[in-house]
Motif scaffolding. Sequence first.
Motif, mmCIF file in Angstrom:
data_model
loop_
_atom_site.group_PDB
_atom_site.id
_atom_site.type_symbol
_atom_site.label_atom_id
_atom_site.label_comp_id
_atom_site.label_asym_id
_atom_site.label_seq_id
_atom_site.Cartn_x
_atom_site.Cartn_y
_atom_site.Cartn_z
ATOM 1 N N GLU A 1 0.832 -1.209 0.000
ATOM 2 C CA GLU A 1 0.000 0.000 0.000
ATOM 3 C C GLU A 1 0.866 1.258 0.000
ATOM 4 O OE1 GLU A 1 -3.424 2.148 2.703
ATOM 5 O OE2 GLU A 1 -3.251 -0.046 2.770
ATOM 6 N N ARG A 2 1.877 1.297 0.850
ATOM 7 C CA ARG A 2 2.759 2.462 0.887
ATOM 8 C C ARG A 2 3.571 2.580 -0.400
ATOM 9 N NH1 ARG A 2 4.947 2.867 7.091
ATOM 10 N NH2 ARG A 2 3.060 3.842 7.884
ATOM 11 N N ALA B 1 2.599 1.664 -3.379
ATOM 12 C CA ALA B 1 1.683 2.209 -4.376
ATOM 13 C C ALA B 1 1.486 3.707 -4.166
ATOM 14 C CB ALA B 1 0.339 1.474 -4.317
ATOM 15 N N HIS B 2 1.345 4.120 -2.904
ATOM 16 C CA HIS B 2 1.204 5.548 -2.603
ATOM 17 C C HIS B 2 2.475 6.316 -2.978
ATOM 18 C CE1 HIS B 2 -2.316 4.323 -0.227
ATOM 19 N NE2 HIS B 2 -2.707 5.578 -0.365
ATOM 20 N N LEU B 3 3.622 5.732 -2.710
ATOM 21 C CA LEU B 3 4.887 6.381 -3.060
ATOM 22 C C LEU B 3 4.964 6.607 -4.560
ATOM 23 C CD1 LEU B 3 7.750 7.405 -2.405
ATOM 24 C CD2 LEU B 3 8.524 5.013 -2.586
ATOM 25 N N GLU C 1 2.500 6.716 -6.719
ATOM 26 C CA GLU C 1 1.463 7.673 -7.112
ATOM 27 C C GLU C 1 1.880 9.102 -6.757
ATOM 28 O OE1 GLU C 1 -3.251 8.647 -6.144
ATOM 29 O OE2 GLU C 1 -2.231 7.033 -5.071
ATOM 30 N N THR C 2 2.415 9.290 -5.569
ATOM 31 C CA THR C 2 2.831 10.614 -5.130
ATOM 32 C C THR C 2 3.977 11.141 -5.987
ATOM 33 O OG1 THR C 2 2.115 10.134 -2.878
ATOM 34 C CG2 THR C 2 3.682 11.950 -3.159
#
Length: 147
Positions: free
Chosen positions: A120-121, A123-125, A127-128
Motif C-alpha cells: 500500500e505504501r 503504491a502511494h509512493l 502515485e505521489t
Amino acid sequence: MPLGVLLFIPYRALEAATMDGLARAGYTDMTIAQARIAARIDPGGSRVTRLAEAAQVTKQTAGFLVEQLERAGYVERVPDPTDGRARLVKLAARGHAARQEILPALAEVEAQWLAHIGPERMAHLRETLTMLREIADPFLKDRTGLK
C-alpha cells in the motif's frame, strides 16, 4: 531531515544498484556520470543540448561524456531527420544490452523497498512521485504532451 535529502538517498541507492548490475554483467567501463547521460537518451535519440539540460550539466560536459560513451560503443551519433545539420545521440547495440542488464538490479531494489514498506505504501509512493513529476519534470511535456 530535509525532503530533498530524503529523496536523494533512495535515488543514490538506485544508482548504486544500477552500477553494481552493470559491473556484475561485465560493463565495468561506464562511469556514473556517463550512466546519467545514457539514462536520459530518448528512444528516438537526443541532441547533446537536451542531454545536457536533462542531466543538468554544461553542453561541453555532456558532449565529453557522449564522446566517451561513443568510443566505448554504448552510443552512436546519427543525423537528425528533422534537421540535417544536427546529430542525435542514440543507444548503440552495446548500450541497449547494458540497459537490459540494469533492469534486474532495479527490480531487486524495488522488491526490497516493497518488502520494507508494504504494497500500500509502495503504491502511494509511486502515485505521489508521479504526481510530483507533473510539476517538477521540465521534460514531461516533450515526452508525453502534458502541460
